[in-house]
Every structure is written in structure tokens, then in C-alpha cells.
Design a protein around this motif. Structure first.
Motif, PDB file in Angstrom:
ATOM      1  N   ALA A   1       0.933  -1.143  -0.296  1.00 55.42           N
ATOM      2  CA  ALA A   1       0.323  -0.411  -0.204  1.00 55.42           C
ATOM      3  C   ALA A   1       0.570   1.614  -0.065  1.00 55.42           C
ATOM      4  N   ARG A   2       2.024   0.830   1.046  1.00 60.09           N
ATOM      5  CA  ARG A   2       2.588   2.143   0.931  1.00 60.09           C
ATOM      6  C   ARG A   2       3.212   2.945  -0.201  1.00 60.09           C
ATOM      7  N   ILE A   3       3.961   2.604  -1.350  1.00 55.94           N
ATOM      8  CA  ILE A   3       4.615   2.111  -1.994  1.00 55.94           C
ATOM      9  C   ILE A   3       3.535   2.993  -3.400  1.00 55.94           C
TER      10      ILE A   3
ATOM     11  N   HIS B   1       0.690   8.506  -3.057  1.00 55.53           N
ATOM     12  CA  HIS B   1       1.419   9.857  -4.302  1.00 55.53           C
ATOM     13  C   HIS B   1       2.710  10.370  -3.385  1.00 55.53           C
ATOM     14  N   GLY B   2       3.672  10.542  -4.153  1.00 57.54           N
ATOM     15  CA  GLY B   2       4.992  10.797  -3.815  1.00 57.54           C
ATOM     16  C   GLY B   2       6.086   9.452  -3.235  1.00 57.54           C
ATOM     17  N   HIS B   3       5.952   8.688  -3.459  1.00 57.26           N
ATOM     18  CA  HIS B   3       6.521   6.898  -3.491  1.00 57.26           C
ATOM     19  C   HIS B   3       6.662   6.092  -5.156  1.00 57.26           C
ATOM     20  N   VAL B   4       5.273   6.502  -5.275  1.00 53.15           N
ATOM     21  CA  VAL B   4       4.814   5.188  -6.848  1.00 53.15           C
ATOM     22  C   VAL B   4       5.646   5.560  -8.080  1.00 53.15           C
ATOM     23  N   LEU B   5       6.309   6.170  -8.381  1.00 54.07           N
ATOM     24  CA  LEU B   5       6.928   7.171  -9.958  1.00 54.07           C
ATOM     25  C   LEU B   5       8.461   6.004  -8.789  1.00 54.07           C
ATOM     26  N   ASP B   6       9.468   6.745  -8.174  1.00 49.03           N
ATOM     27  CA  ASP B   6      10.150   6.260  -7.860  1.00 49.03           C
ATOM     28  C   ASP B   6      10.503   4.778  -7.278  1.00 49.03           C
TER      29      ASP B   6
END
Length: 324
Positions: free
Chosen positions: A210-212, A215-220
Motif C-alpha cells: 500500500a505504501r509504495i 503519492h510521492g512514492h509510486v513514481l520512484d
């Protein structure tokens, strides 16, 4: 481990992974165990963000001169050396001892294979703290302050010395808990609630997945997954490429964005690859997109009307009744 806090803000391994580093270190990754709290599932192979947990950990220690995984061999995203404890199923200290026998560096990073948020910068922090002090090792603590000896950097000679001591004292290492090792070492502790998060249960897996996607994590996470899948070890200016895609979409046409970034990658590969080649190709494409957009602006300002479709100089209107 189930507690978790958000931060503030395929190939088969056949030999040691090689990568130049200012100060060499080796990595030992423990990927065995019965995973009873996961119902006996193959925990190192469980995927988070499309990547196996083991592959995520191998990416975090990509700077190691040599990487040893103590487990049965399997396909991995990076080349490794395989080792197995004696006796099989002998526990973490026996596994650590087996992995350590394949290393030669003065400093050893020891990791478990279930750390979905471990990053190379955390490994670097462990090593730099170890090198700057006089401790036998540096380990992370979890949000409750508990030691995580399998997210740590150790002085290799001291580690071998203590493992030999414990072997003599207990007539072997099989079945001994990690706390026996920790009790004999002078350690420095670093708090990192994210990097120390490990996946012991399916609830932990669900939390990580869920965390990845936040927003703010998914692109990386997505870029890292794609690079692993394609076997690319290249750090590029992701923000710059996104800006280029935006300019191409707005100044030219929406489908121009993915096609332009593809062509940038192709041009960079033909130029020999590497971050510099990508940056230069992106710079040229961005300048072209800017010139393209400027022409549309100039045309609008000159005519005082919306730009008309381009027409050949000698074209004449089609006056047929069905002309559209």
C-alpha cells in the motif's frame, strides 16, 4: 514486525557482484528460514511493487564488491554468490557464518531478505558511521527501539572472532539466536523506522504494497522496478525527463511525450549510454520542444487569430460539393 511509521516527508546469480566503490565492502544477505508466519510461503520471492523482496534488498547493497546470499539458488536481478548453512536450517548465526566465509572485505553489511524499504543510502549511512567510529558494528533499531542485527554493518575481523568464540562455547552455531552475537559486540545504534521495516506477516506485506502506491512514492518505485526488470543500472534526472515529457505534450501534442522520451533513451544508448548521454539527449529534445512551442506563439501573435493548419504555398481551395 507489524508496527510501521511513514517517514516525514532476471538472471540467475553466478558469481560475486562487482561494482567500484571508494571503500570496498561485502554484503551477506540471509534469505533462508521457514517463514512460518507467512504460512511457509517463499518470503524472499514475495513481490512488493512488482519486485521480489530479495531483489529489492540486492538493489540496496548494489555497491558491494561481492554479495553473498545464504539460501537455495534462484533467479535474481543482480549477480550473487550462493552459500548454505551447515546444518541446513541451522538458524541465523549458522547462516551468517556460512556467508561470511565467502567474503574478504574489511567491512561487512549483513541484511535480511525481507526489507522492502531499504535503500542504498541507508547502507551507506551504516558504513560511514562504522568507519568513522571505533565500534564493532552499527545496526538499525525499529520504531520500538528494538535492535535489528540483520540491518547492520560490521567489522569483519571482529565478527569472525565472535562467531568463532560462540562456536567453541556452544559446540557449534546451530540454533543460537542473534542476541548471543549482539551481546558480545560493541555496537552503535541508528534509528530508522522505514528502512528497518521488515515483512514477517501478510499484514506487513499488505502495508508495504500500500505504501509504495501512495503519492510521492509510486513514481520512484516504478522506475526502480523497471530498471531492475530491464537490467539497467543507471541513475538519471527523472525530474528532467518528466519536464521534457510535459513540454512535448503541451507544446507539440500529447502523444509526443512518451515517444520523445523513448527517442531520448534510444539516442543516449547509441551515444554510449550513461547519465551524461541521457542528459545531453534530453537537453537537445527539450530545446527543440521549446522552439516548436515558440513558433506556435509567434504565429498566434502575428495573425491575431488562432493558428490555422499548415497549407502548402501553391494549394487552392477544394470547391467540390463534397469537399469537407
Amino acid at each position: 514486525m507489524t508496527a510501521y511509521e511513514l517517514p516525514g516527508e532476471s538472471g540467475t546469480g553466478s558469481g560475486p557482484a562487482q561494482r567500484p566503490a571508494p571503500a570496498a565492502y561485502d554484503a551477506v544477505v540471509l534469505a533462508g528460514g521457514a517463514a512460518r508466519r507467512l504460512g511457509g510461503a517463499d518470503k524472499p520471492g514475495v513481490r512488493v511493487g512488482g519486485r521480489a523482496l530479495l531483489d529489492r534488498v540486492l538493489t540496496a547493497c548494489a555497491g558491494a564488491r561481492g554479495t553473498v546470499v545464504v539460501a537455495a539458488p534462484r533467479p535474481t536481478a543482480r549477480p550473487v554468490t550462493w552459500a548454505h548453512e551447515d546444518p541446513p536450517g541451522g538458524g541465523p548465526l549458522a547462516a551468517l557464518d556460512a556467508g561470511l566465509r565467502h567474503t574478504t572485505a574489511a567491512h561487512i553489511v549483513v541484511l535480511s531478505a525481507d526489507l522492502p524499504f531499504l535503500e542504498e543510502r541507508t547502507v551507506d549511512r551504516l558504513l560511514s558511521t562504522l568507519r568513522a567510529g571505533a565500534a564493532d558494528g552499527v545496526l538499525l533499531t525499529d520504531p520500538e527501539g528494538r535492535d535489528q542485527p540483520l540491518v547492520a554493518a560490521y567489522d569483519a575481523s571482529r565478527l569472525r572472532e565472535v562467531l568463532a568464540l560462540l562456536t567453541d562455547r556452544h559446540d557449534g552455531l546451530a540454533g543460537l539466536p542473534l542476541r548471543r552475537l549482539i551481546a558480545e559486540l560493541n555496537l552503535t545504534r541508528i534509528s530508522d523506522p522505514v528502512a528497518s521495516f521488515d515483512c514477517d506477516t501478510w499484514d506487513d506485506i499488505a502495508t508495504a504494497r500500500a505504501r509504495i502506491r501512495e503519492h510521492g512514492h509510486v513514481l520512484d518505485e516504478w522506475i526502480s522496478a523497471v530498471k531492475d526488470e530491464l537490467g539497467i543500472d543507471l541513475d538519471v534526472d527523472t525530474r528532467g525527463l518528466l519536464d521534457l515529457a510535459r513540454d512535448a505534450a503541451h507544446g507539440v501534442d500529447r502523444p509526443a511525450a512518451p515517444l520523445t522520451t523513448f527517442l531520448v533513451g534510444y539516442a543516449a544508448a547509441r551515444a554510449g549510454g550513461g547519465p551524461e548521454a541521457v542528459a545531453e539527449a534530453a537537453r537537445k529534445a527539450a530545446a527543440l520542444a521549446a522552439r516548436w512551442a515558440e513558433e506556435s506563439t509567434e504565429k498566434t501573435q502575428t495573425s491575431g487569430t488562432e493558428p490555422q493548419p499548415d497549407v502548402a504555398p501553391d494549394a487552392t481551395p477544394d470547391t467540390r460539393p463534397d469537399a469537407g
